[in-house]
Design an enzyme around this catalytic site. Sequence first.
Site, PDB file in Angstrom:
ATOM      1  N   HIS A  93      -9.270  30.201  18.275  1.00  0.00           N
ATOM      2  CA  HIS A  93      -8.784  28.920  18.816  1.00  0.00           C
ATOM      3  C   HIS A  93      -7.952  28.122  17.823  1.00  0.00           C
ATOM      4  CE1 HIS A  93     -12.421  29.749  21.212  1.00  0.00           C
ATOM      5  NE2 HIS A  93     -13.010  29.853  20.038  1.00  0.00           N
ATOM      6  N   ASN A 122     -14.623  35.460  10.323  1.00  0.00           N
ATOM      7  CA  ASN A 122     -14.559  34.546  11.460  1.00  0.00           C
ATOM      8  C   ASN A 122     -13.768  33.311  11.041  1.00  0.00           C
ATOM      9  OD1 ASN A 122     -15.861  33.880  14.265  1.00  0.00           O
ATOM     10  ND2 ASN A 122     -15.770  32.000  13.060  1.00  0.00           N
ATOM     11  N   ALA A 144     -12.390  27.380  14.897  1.00  0.00           N
ATOM     12  CA  ALA A 144     -11.363  26.655  15.653  1.00  0.00           C
ATOM     13  C   ALA A 144     -10.664  25.640  14.757  1.00  0.00           C
ATOM     14  CB  ALA A 144     -12.016  25.941  16.836  1.00  0.00           C
ATOM     15  N   ASN A 162       0.392  26.724   3.766  1.00  0.00           N
ATOM     16  CA  ASN A 162       1.017  27.705   2.859  1.00  0.00           C
ATOM     17  C   ASN A 162       2.285  27.177   2.201  1.00  0.00           C
ATOM     18  OD1 ASN A 162       2.285  27.722   5.395  1.00  0.00           O
ATOM     19  ND2 ASN A 162       3.078  29.786   5.093  1.00  0.00           N
ATOM     20  N   TYR A 163       2.761  26.010   2.630  1.00  0.00           N
ATOM     21  CA  TYR A 163       4.059  25.515   2.158  1.00  0.00           C
ATOM     22  C   TYR A 163       3.868  24.162   1.483  1.00  0.00           C
ATOM     23  CZ  TYR A 163       8.994  24.110   2.504  1.00  0.00           C
ATOM     24  OH  TYR A 163      10.272  23.705   2.217  1.00  0.00           O
ATOM     25  N   SER A 197     -14.999  25.415  11.388  1.00  0.00           N
ATOM     26  CA  SER A 197     -13.991  24.756  12.226  1.00  0.00           C
ATOM     27  C   SER A 197     -13.272  23.659  11.448  1.00  0.00           C
ATOM     28  CB  SER A 197     -14.673  24.099  13.437  1.00  0.00           C
ATOM     29  OG  SER A 197     -15.224  25.099  14.231  1.00  0.00           O
TER      30      SER A 197
END
Length: 422
Positions: A332, A346, A349, A355-356, A374
Amino acid sequence: MENLSAVILAAGEGIRMNSTLPKVLHKIGNQPLLGNVLDNVRAAGISDIFIITGYKAEFVEAYVADRARCVRQKELLGTADAVWQIKNEFIAKSSNARLLVINGDTPLISVLTIKNIIEKSLQSNSASTLLTAKIKNPFGYGRIVRNVSGNIVKIVEENDADVYQKAIEEINAGLYLFKVGELFAAIEKIRQDNQKKEYYLTDVIEKMRGKNLSIDTIEAQDVNEIIGINSRKGLSEAYNVLKQRVIDEVVKGGVTVLDPQTTYIAENVKIGKDTIIYPLTIIDSDVFIGENCSIGPFCHVRSGCRIENDVSVGNFVEINRSHIGKFTRLKHQSYIGDTIIKGNVNIGAGTIVANYDGKNKHKTLIDKGAFIGSGTILVAPVKIGKEAVTGAGAVVTKNSDVPDKTVVVGVPAKEIKKKRVS
Ligand code: UD1
Ligand code: CA
Protein backbone atom coordinates in the site's frame (compact mmCIF):
# COMPACT_ATOMS: atom_id res chain seq x y z
CA MET A 1 21.61 -8.97 -46.66
CA GLU A 2 23.82 -8.32 -49.63
CA ASN A 3 22.59 -6.00 -52.36
CA LEU A 4 19.70 -4.88 -50.23
CA SER A 5 19.56 -1.42 -48.68
CA ALA A 6 16.75 0.50 -47.04
CA VAL A 7 15.71 4.12 -46.92
CA ILE A 8 13.41 5.60 -44.31
CA LEU A 9 11.64 8.79 -45.37
CA ALA A 10 11.71 11.15 -42.41
CA ALA A 11 12.11 14.66 -43.80
CA GLY A 12 8.51 15.80 -43.48
CA GLU A 13 7.38 18.41 -40.99
CA GLY A 14 4.17 16.70 -39.99
CA ILE A 15 2.07 19.88 -40.05
CA ARG A 16 -1.02 18.02 -38.86
CA MET A 17 0.74 17.09 -35.60
CA ASN A 18 0.58 20.81 -34.67
CA SER A 19 3.94 20.55 -32.91
CA THR A 20 7.40 22.09 -32.83
CA LEU A 21 8.88 18.58 -32.82
CA PRO A 22 9.45 16.85 -36.19
CA LYS A 23 6.75 14.22 -36.64
CA VAL A 24 9.07 11.20 -36.62
CA LEU A 25 10.42 12.18 -33.20
CA HIS A 26 7.01 11.90 -31.53
CA LYS A 27 6.99 8.94 -29.19
CA ILE A 28 4.89 5.85 -29.43
CA GLY A 29 5.60 3.49 -26.56
CA ASN A 30 9.23 3.65 -25.49
CA GLN A 31 10.65 5.47 -28.43
CA PRO A 32 10.04 7.89 -31.30
CA LEU A 33 8.20 6.70 -34.42
CA LEU A 34 11.50 6.70 -36.29
CA GLY A 35 13.13 4.44 -33.67
CA ASN A 36 10.40 1.84 -34.13
CA VAL A 37 10.78 1.91 -37.92
CA LEU A 38 14.57 1.73 -37.71
CA ASP A 39 14.47 -1.21 -35.29
CA ASN A 40 11.98 -3.10 -37.46
CA VAL A 41 13.99 -2.60 -40.66
CA ARG A 42 17.16 -3.75 -38.93
CA ALA A 43 15.44 -6.73 -37.30
CA ALA A 44 14.27 -7.80 -40.75
CA GLY A 45 17.93 -8.26 -41.68
CA ILE A 46 18.87 -5.02 -43.47
CA SER A 47 22.00 -3.28 -42.21
CA ASP A 48 22.65 -0.70 -44.96
CA ILE A 49 20.09 1.93 -43.93
CA PHE A 50 19.65 5.54 -45.03
CA ILE A 51 17.37 8.07 -43.40
CA ILE A 52 16.17 11.11 -45.31
CA THR A 53 16.04 14.13 -43.02
CA GLY A 54 14.79 17.64 -43.76
CA TYR A 55 12.54 19.46 -41.33
CA LYS A 56 14.64 20.17 -38.21
CA ALA A 57 17.17 17.74 -39.64
CA GLU A 58 19.69 18.36 -36.87
CA PHE A 59 17.27 17.02 -34.23
CA VAL A 60 16.48 13.90 -36.21
CA GLU A 61 20.17 13.33 -36.98
CA ALA A 62 21.11 13.75 -33.32
CA TYR A 63 18.51 11.14 -32.41
CA VAL A 64 19.68 8.68 -35.09
CA ALA A 65 23.38 9.20 -34.20
CA ASP A 66 25.44 6.38 -35.75
CA ARG A 67 22.56 3.92 -36.18
CA ALA A 68 22.03 4.81 -39.86
CA ARG A 69 23.33 7.17 -42.52
CA CYS A 70 21.33 10.41 -42.66
CA VAL A 71 21.01 12.28 -45.94
CA ARG A 72 19.38 15.70 -46.08
CA GLN A 73 16.58 16.65 -48.46
CA LYS A 74 17.02 20.41 -48.86
CA GLU A 75 13.52 21.26 -50.06
CA LEU A 76 10.57 19.09 -49.13
CA LEU A 77 9.38 18.44 -52.65
CA GLY A 78 7.70 15.11 -51.99
CA THR A 79 8.43 11.45 -51.34
CA ALA A 80 9.98 10.77 -54.78
CA ASP A 81 12.35 13.69 -54.30
CA ALA A 82 13.22 12.29 -50.87
CA VAL A 83 14.28 8.93 -52.35
CA TRP A 84 16.14 10.74 -55.16
CA GLN A 85 18.58 12.16 -52.57
CA ILE A 86 20.40 8.83 -52.32
CA LYS A 87 20.58 8.09 -56.04
CA ASN A 88 24.36 8.57 -56.19
CA GLU A 89 24.86 5.90 -53.56
CA PHE A 90 23.65 3.31 -56.04
CA ILE A 91 25.51 4.31 -59.21
CA ALA A 92 28.24 1.77 -58.65
CA LYS A 93 25.93 -1.00 -57.43
CA SER A 94 25.00 -4.04 -59.49
CA SER A 95 21.73 -4.18 -61.38
CA ASN A 96 20.46 -6.72 -58.85
CA ALA A 97 20.60 -4.16 -56.08
CA ARG A 98 17.30 -3.64 -54.32
CA LEU A 99 16.04 -0.82 -52.14
CA LEU A 100 13.37 -1.08 -49.49
CA VAL A 101 11.57 2.23 -49.02
CA ILE A 102 9.50 2.83 -45.90
CA ASN A 103 7.75 5.92 -44.61
CA GLY A 104 9.11 7.09 -41.26
CA ASP A 105 5.57 7.50 -39.89
CA THR A 106 4.48 3.85 -40.12
CA PRO A 107 5.92 2.38 -36.91
CA LEU A 108 3.58 -0.61 -36.72
CA ILE A 109 4.60 -2.33 -39.95
CA SER A 110 5.99 -5.50 -38.43
CA VAL A 111 9.35 -7.20 -38.88
CA LEU A 112 7.50 -10.19 -40.34
CA THR A 113 5.82 -8.03 -42.99
CA ILE A 114 9.16 -6.48 -43.96
CA LYS A 115 10.65 -9.97 -44.25
CA ASN A 116 7.66 -11.05 -46.36
CA ILE A 117 8.05 -8.20 -48.84
CA ILE A 118 11.77 -8.99 -49.20
CA GLU A 119 11.00 -12.65 -49.83
CA LYS A 120 8.23 -11.85 -52.32
CA SER A 121 10.48 -9.49 -54.25
CA LEU A 122 13.28 -12.06 -54.46
CA GLN A 123 10.86 -14.75 -55.64
CA SER A 124 8.96 -12.69 -58.21
CA ASN A 125 11.95 -10.60 -59.33
CA SER A 126 9.56 -7.70 -59.98
CA ALA A 127 10.67 -4.12 -60.52
CA SER A 128 8.46 -3.16 -57.62
CA THR A 129 6.66 -4.94 -54.80
CA LEU A 130 4.45 -2.97 -52.44
CA LEU A 131 2.42 -3.48 -49.34
CA THR A 132 -1.30 -2.77 -49.58
CA ALA A 133 -4.19 -3.15 -47.17
CA LYS A 134 -7.95 -3.19 -47.50
CA ILE A 135 -9.47 -0.82 -44.99
CA LYS A 136 -13.00 0.43 -44.38
CA ASN A 137 -11.97 4.07 -44.07
CA PRO A 138 -9.29 4.67 -46.71
CA PHE A 139 -9.42 8.46 -46.32
CA GLY A 140 -6.00 10.09 -46.62
CA TYR A 141 -4.18 7.10 -48.11
CA GLY A 142 -3.11 6.57 -51.71
CA ARG A 143 -5.65 4.29 -53.46
CA ILE A 144 -4.54 1.25 -55.44
CA VAL A 145 -6.07 1.40 -58.92
CA ARG A 146 -6.26 -1.99 -60.69
CA ASN A 147 -7.34 -2.90 -64.23
CA VAL A 148 -9.98 -5.51 -65.08
CA SER A 149 -7.39 -8.28 -64.85
CA GLY A 150 -6.62 -7.21 -61.30
CA ASN A 151 -3.18 -5.83 -62.10
CA ILE A 152 -2.12 -2.65 -60.37
CA VAL A 153 -1.91 0.26 -62.81
CA LYS A 154 -1.32 3.25 -60.57
CA ILE A 155 -1.71 4.82 -57.16
CA VAL A 156 -3.91 7.88 -56.78
CA GLU A 157 -3.47 10.18 -53.79
CA GLU A 158 -6.48 11.41 -51.79
CA ASN A 159 -6.32 14.96 -53.16
CA ASP A 160 -6.16 13.79 -56.76
CA ALA A 161 -8.74 10.99 -56.57
CA ASP A 162 -12.11 11.24 -58.28
CA VAL A 163 -15.26 10.07 -56.55
CA TYR A 164 -14.88 6.48 -57.85
CA GLN A 165 -11.25 6.26 -56.85
CA LYS A 166 -12.09 7.64 -53.40
CA ALA A 167 -14.36 4.63 -52.91
CA ILE A 168 -11.47 2.18 -53.44
CA GLU A 169 -10.73 0.44 -50.15
CA GLU A 170 -7.34 -0.94 -51.10
CA ILE A 171 -4.61 1.47 -50.07
CA ASN A 172 -0.86 1.96 -50.31
CA ALA A 173 0.72 1.29 -46.92
CA GLY A 174 4.01 3.12 -47.57
CA LEU A 175 6.34 0.09 -47.78
CA TYR A 176 7.94 -0.75 -51.13
CA LEU A 177 10.73 -2.91 -52.47
CA PHE A 178 12.28 -1.75 -55.73
CA LYS A 179 15.01 -2.79 -58.11
CA VAL A 180 17.17 0.32 -57.92
CA GLY A 181 17.85 0.71 -61.64
CA GLU A 182 14.13 0.69 -62.48
CA LEU A 183 13.30 2.88 -59.50
CA PHE A 184 15.60 5.78 -60.32
CA ALA A 185 14.74 5.59 -64.03
CA ALA A 186 11.06 5.94 -63.08
CA ILE A 187 11.62 8.74 -60.55
CA GLU A 188 13.44 10.74 -63.19
CA LYS A 189 10.23 10.83 -65.23
CA ILE A 190 7.97 11.97 -62.40
CA ARG A 191 6.50 15.49 -62.58
CA GLN A 192 4.74 17.65 -60.01
CA ASP A 193 1.45 17.26 -61.87
CA ASN A 194 -0.84 16.90 -58.87
CA GLN A 195 -2.81 19.02 -56.42
CA LYS A 196 0.04 19.31 -53.93
CA LYS A 197 2.61 20.08 -56.65
CA GLU A 198 4.93 17.46 -55.16
CA TYR A 199 7.01 14.68 -56.67
CA TYR A 200 5.06 11.64 -55.53
CA LEU A 201 6.95 8.38 -55.11
CA THR A 202 3.68 6.61 -55.75
CA ASP A 203 3.80 7.82 -59.37
CA VAL A 204 6.63 5.38 -60.10
CA ILE A 205 4.01 2.64 -60.35
CA GLU A 206 2.34 4.23 -63.37
CA LYS A 207 5.72 4.93 -64.97
CA MET A 208 6.84 1.31 -64.46
CA ARG A 209 3.53 0.02 -65.77
CA GLY A 210 4.06 2.17 -68.88
CA LYS A 211 7.32 0.30 -69.50
CA ASN A 212 5.57 -3.05 -68.94
CA LEU A 213 7.68 -3.81 -65.91
CA SER A 214 6.25 -6.29 -63.47
CA ILE A 215 4.78 -4.93 -60.27
CA ASP A 216 3.28 -6.98 -57.52
CA THR A 217 1.73 -6.43 -54.14
CA ILE A 218 1.43 -8.18 -50.82
CA GLU A 219 -1.50 -7.56 -48.54
CA ALA A 220 -1.08 -6.71 -44.86
CA GLN A 221 -2.32 -9.55 -42.64
CA ASP A 222 -3.27 -7.18 -39.88
CA VAL A 223 -4.81 -3.92 -41.10
CA ASN A 224 -3.69 -2.18 -37.91
CA GLU A 225 -0.11 -2.51 -39.09
CA ILE A 226 -0.40 0.08 -41.77
CA ILE A 227 -1.54 3.07 -39.69
CA GLY A 228 0.41 6.07 -40.98
CA ILE A 229 0.67 8.68 -38.28
CA ASN A 230 -0.26 12.13 -39.51
CA SER A 231 -1.95 13.60 -36.43
CA ARG A 232 -2.10 13.31 -32.65
CA LYS A 233 -5.22 11.21 -33.05
CA GLY A 234 -3.28 8.80 -35.26
CA LEU A 235 -0.53 8.72 -32.65
CA SER A 236 -2.89 7.58 -29.90
CA GLU A 237 -4.60 5.06 -32.22
CA ALA A 238 -1.24 3.57 -33.08
CA TYR A 239 -0.17 3.57 -29.45
CA ASN A 240 -3.24 1.55 -28.54
CA VAL A 241 -2.43 -1.00 -31.23
CA LEU A 242 1.16 -1.26 -30.01
CA LYS A 243 0.01 -1.56 -26.40
CA GLN A 244 -2.38 -4.39 -27.26
CA ARG A 245 0.37 -6.21 -29.18
CA VAL A 246 2.63 -6.11 -26.13
CA ILE A 247 -0.16 -7.32 -23.83
CA ASP A 248 -0.99 -10.17 -26.24
CA GLU A 249 2.63 -11.33 -26.04
CA VAL A 250 2.73 -11.07 -22.25
CA VAL A 251 -0.52 -13.02 -21.92
CA LYS A 252 0.77 -15.74 -24.25
CA GLY A 253 3.64 -16.20 -21.78
CA GLY A 254 1.21 -17.24 -19.03
CA VAL A 255 0.51 -13.91 -17.36
CA THR A 256 -2.99 -12.69 -16.42
CA VAL A 257 -3.71 -9.09 -17.41
CA LEU A 258 -7.12 -8.46 -15.93
CA ASP A 259 -7.90 -5.20 -17.68
CA PRO A 260 -5.85 -4.66 -20.85
CA GLN A 261 -7.57 -1.32 -21.46
CA THR A 262 -6.08 0.28 -18.37
CA THR A 263 -2.78 -1.59 -18.30
CA TYR A 264 0.34 -0.18 -19.96
CA ILE A 265 3.35 -2.42 -20.43
CA ALA A 266 6.44 -1.28 -22.34
CA GLU A 267 7.71 -3.42 -25.22
CA ASN A 268 10.82 -4.93 -23.66
CA VAL A 269 9.30 -5.91 -20.29
CA LYS A 270 9.66 -9.56 -19.21
CA ILE A 271 7.07 -11.08 -16.91
CA GLY A 272 7.06 -14.65 -15.53
CA LYS A 273 4.25 -17.21 -15.53
CA ASP A 274 1.25 -16.95 -13.22
CA THR A 275 1.88 -13.36 -12.35
CA ILE A 276 -1.32 -11.32 -12.21
CA ILE A 277 -1.44 -7.70 -13.31
CA TYR A 278 -4.37 -5.80 -11.83
CA PRO A 279 -6.05 -2.79 -13.50
CA LEU A 280 -4.53 0.68 -13.85
CA THR A 281 -0.96 -0.54 -13.74
CA ILE A 282 1.92 0.99 -15.68
CA ILE A 283 5.10 -0.97 -16.27
CA ASP A 284 7.88 0.98 -17.98
CA SER A 285 10.74 -0.26 -20.13
CA ASP A 286 13.62 -2.44 -18.91
CA VAL A 287 11.62 -4.10 -16.18
CA PHE A 288 11.80 -7.76 -15.19
CA ILE A 289 9.04 -9.31 -13.09
CA GLY A 290 9.28 -12.93 -11.97
CA GLU A 291 6.69 -15.69 -11.57
CA ASN A 292 3.70 -15.74 -9.25
CA CYS A 293 3.76 -12.06 -8.48
CA SER A 294 0.77 -9.84 -7.89
CA ILE A 295 1.12 -6.34 -9.34
CA GLY A 296 -1.38 -3.50 -8.86
CA PRO A 297 -4.02 -2.18 -8.96
CA PHE A 298 -2.94 1.49 -9.38
CA CYS A 299 0.76 0.83 -9.44
CA HIS A 300 3.73 2.17 -11.38
CA VAL A 301 6.79 0.01 -11.91
CA ARG A 302 9.35 2.32 -13.50
CA SER A 303 12.38 1.64 -15.68
CA GLY A 304 15.19 -0.48 -14.37
CA CYS A 305 13.25 -2.50 -11.79
CA ARG A 306 13.79 -6.19 -11.15
CA ILE A 307 11.13 -7.96 -9.15
CA GLU A 308 11.77 -11.58 -8.19
CA ASN A 309 9.24 -14.42 -7.82
CA ASP A 310 6.29 -14.34 -5.40
CA VAL A 311 6.39 -10.62 -4.72
CA SER A 312 3.23 -8.66 -4.00
CA VAL A 313 3.06 -4.99 -5.08
CA GLY A 314 -0.24 -3.35 -4.32
CA ASN A 315 -2.28 -0.15 -4.45
CA PHE A 316 -0.57 3.18 -5.16
CA VAL A 317 2.97 1.84 -5.06
CA GLU A 318 5.69 3.39 -7.22
CA ILE A 319 8.98 1.52 -7.64
CA ASN A 320 11.90 3.06 -9.47
CA ARG A 321 15.33 1.58 -10.35
CA SER A 322 14.99 -0.97 -7.58
CA HIS A 323 15.46 -4.67 -6.99
CA ILE A 324 12.84 -6.49 -4.96
CA GLY A 325 13.68 -9.94 -3.54
CA LYS A 326 11.46 -13.04 -3.33
CA PHE A 327 8.34 -13.10 -1.15
CA THR A 328 8.59 -9.41 -0.35
CA ARG A 329 5.33 -7.51 0.17
CA LEU A 330 4.77 -3.82 -0.60
CA LYS A 331 1.07 -3.59 -0.59
CA HIS A 332 0.00 0.00 0.00
CA GLN A 333 0.96 3.57 -0.90
CA SER A 334 4.75 3.51 -1.07
CA TYR A 335 7.60 5.04 -3.03
CA ILE A 336 10.69 2.88 -3.39
CA GLY A 337 13.57 4.40 -5.38
CA ASP A 338 17.19 3.28 -5.94
CA THR A 339 16.68 0.53 -3.39
CA ILE A 340 17.67 -3.08 -3.04
CA ILE A 341 15.16 -5.01 -0.98
CA LYS A 342 16.21 -8.58 -0.19
CA GLY A 343 13.76 -11.47 0.27
CA ASN A 344 10.89 -11.78 2.74
CA VAL A 345 10.70 -8.12 3.60
CA ASN A 346 7.46 -6.47 4.65
CA ILE A 347 7.12 -2.85 3.61
CA GLY A 348 4.36 -1.21 5.66
CA ALA A 349 1.72 1.08 4.20
CA GLY A 350 2.97 4.54 3.38
CA THR A 351 6.70 3.77 3.45
CA ILE A 352 8.76 6.30 1.54
CA VAL A 353 12.37 6.03 0.48
CA ALA A 354 13.71 9.60 0.28
CA ASN A 355 16.37 8.88 -2.32
CA TYR A 356 16.93 12.42 -3.62
CA ASP A 357 18.53 15.18 -1.57
CA GLY A 358 17.90 17.93 -4.11
CA LYS A 359 21.21 17.31 -5.85
CA ASN A 360 21.97 13.61 -5.95
CA LYS A 361 20.15 10.30 -5.77
CA HIS A 362 21.32 7.86 -3.08
CA LYS A 363 20.96 4.14 -2.53
CA THR A 364 19.15 2.18 0.16
CA LEU A 365 19.48 -1.46 1.19
CA ILE A 366 16.81 -3.31 3.12
CA ASP A 367 18.12 -6.71 4.10
CA LYS A 368 16.35 -10.09 4.37
CA GLY A 369 13.37 -10.45 6.61
CA ALA A 370 13.27 -6.78 7.68
CA PHE A 371 9.94 -5.34 8.82
CA ILE A 372 9.39 -1.71 7.85
CA GLY A 373 6.58 -0.19 9.91
CA SER A 374 3.79 1.87 8.37
CA GLY A 375 4.69 5.42 7.45
CA THR A 376 8.46 4.90 7.78
CA ILE A 377 10.69 7.33 5.94
CA LEU A 378 14.11 6.02 4.98
CA VAL A 379 16.45 8.89 4.12
CA ALA A 380 19.07 7.56 1.68
CA PRO A 381 21.81 6.50 1.80
CA VAL A 382 20.89 4.05 4.51
CA LYS A 383 20.99 0.32 5.31
CA ILE A 384 18.41 -1.63 7.25
CA GLY A 385 19.86 -4.88 8.62
CA LYS A 386 18.52 -8.43 8.45
CA GLU A 387 15.29 -8.89 10.37
CA ALA A 388 15.53 -5.33 11.67
CA VAL A 389 12.32 -3.46 12.50
CA THR A 390 11.28 0.17 12.14
CA GLY A 391 8.31 1.40 14.14
CA ALA A 392 5.32 3.15 12.60
CA GLY A 393 6.20 6.71 11.55
CA ALA A 394 9.96 6.23 12.10
CA VAL A 395 12.30 8.53 10.19
CA VAL A 396 15.60 6.72 9.66
CA THR A 397 18.02 9.52 8.83
CA LYS A 398 20.81 9.21 6.28
CA ASN A 399 23.78 7.02 7.10
CA SER A 400 22.08 5.94 10.38
CA ASP A 401 22.29 2.29 9.41
CA VAL A 402 20.13 -0.06 11.46
CA PRO A 403 22.01 -3.22 12.51
CA ASP A 404 20.57 -6.74 12.06
CA LYS A 405 17.63 -7.68 14.32
CA THR A 406 17.50 -4.18 15.80
CA VAL A 407 14.30 -2.26 16.45
CA VAL A 408 14.26 1.52 15.86
CA VAL A 409 11.42 3.99 16.47
CA GLY A 410 10.71 7.70 16.43
CA VAL A 411 11.97 10.82 14.71
CA PRO A 412 14.88 10.61 14.18
CA ALA A 413 14.71 6.84 14.64
CA LYS A 414 16.50 5.48 17.74
CA GLU A 415 17.23 1.93 18.80
CA ILE A 416 14.96 0.64 21.53
CA LYS A 417 15.83 -3.00 21.81
CA LYS A 418 18.59 -5.23 20.55
CA LYS A 419 17.35 -8.41 18.89
CA ARG A 420 13.98 -8.58 17.35
CA VAL A 421 11.51 -10.86 19.09
CA SER A 422 9.80 -12.72 16.28
C1 UD1 B 1 2.05 8.60 -48.28
C2 UD1 B 1 1.80 8.03 -49.67
C3 UD1 B 1 0.40 7.39 -49.70
C4 UD1 B 1 0.32 6.30 -48.64
C5 UD1 B 1 0.72 6.83 -47.27
C6 UD1 B 1 0.88 5.66 -46.31
C7 UD1 B 1 3.02 9.47 -51.25
C8 UD1 B 1 2.91 10.52 -52.26
N1 UD1 B 1 1.87 9.09 -50.67
O1 UD1 B 1 1.09 9.61 -48.06
O2 UD1 B 1 0.16 6.82 -50.97
O3 UD1 B 1 -0.99 5.76 -48.61
O4 UD1 B 1 1.97 7.55 -47.31
O5 UD1 B 1 1.10 6.09 -45.00
O6 UD1 B 1 4.10 8.98 -50.98
N2 UD1 B 1 8.59 12.81 -46.58
C9 UD1 B 1 9.87 13.18 -46.89
N3 UD1 B 1 10.07 14.19 -47.78
C10 UD1 B 1 9.04 14.84 -48.39
C11 UD1 B 1 7.72 14.45 -48.08
C12 UD1 B 1 7.53 13.41 -47.16
O7 UD1 B 1 10.83 12.61 -46.37
O8 UD1 B 1 9.31 15.75 -49.19
C13 UD1 B 1 8.38 11.70 -45.61
C14 UD1 B 1 7.55 12.10 -44.41
O9 UD1 B 1 8.39 12.54 -43.35
C15 UD1 B 1 6.80 10.81 -44.06
C16 UD1 B 1 6.76 10.05 -45.36
O10 UD1 B 1 7.67 10.67 -46.25
O11 UD1 B 1 7.51 10.04 -43.10
C17 UD1 B 1 5.37 10.07 -46.00
O12 UD1 B 1 4.97 11.40 -46.19
P1 UD1 B 1 3.51 11.91 -45.79
O13 UD1 B 1 3.44 13.35 -46.11
O14 UD1 B 1 3.15 11.46 -44.44
O15 UD1 B 1 2.68 11.10 -46.89
P2 UD1 B 1 1.14 10.70 -46.88
O16 UD1 B 1 0.34 11.86 -47.32
O17 UD1 B 1 0.81 10.07 -45.59
CA1 CA C 1 1.84 9.77 -43.66
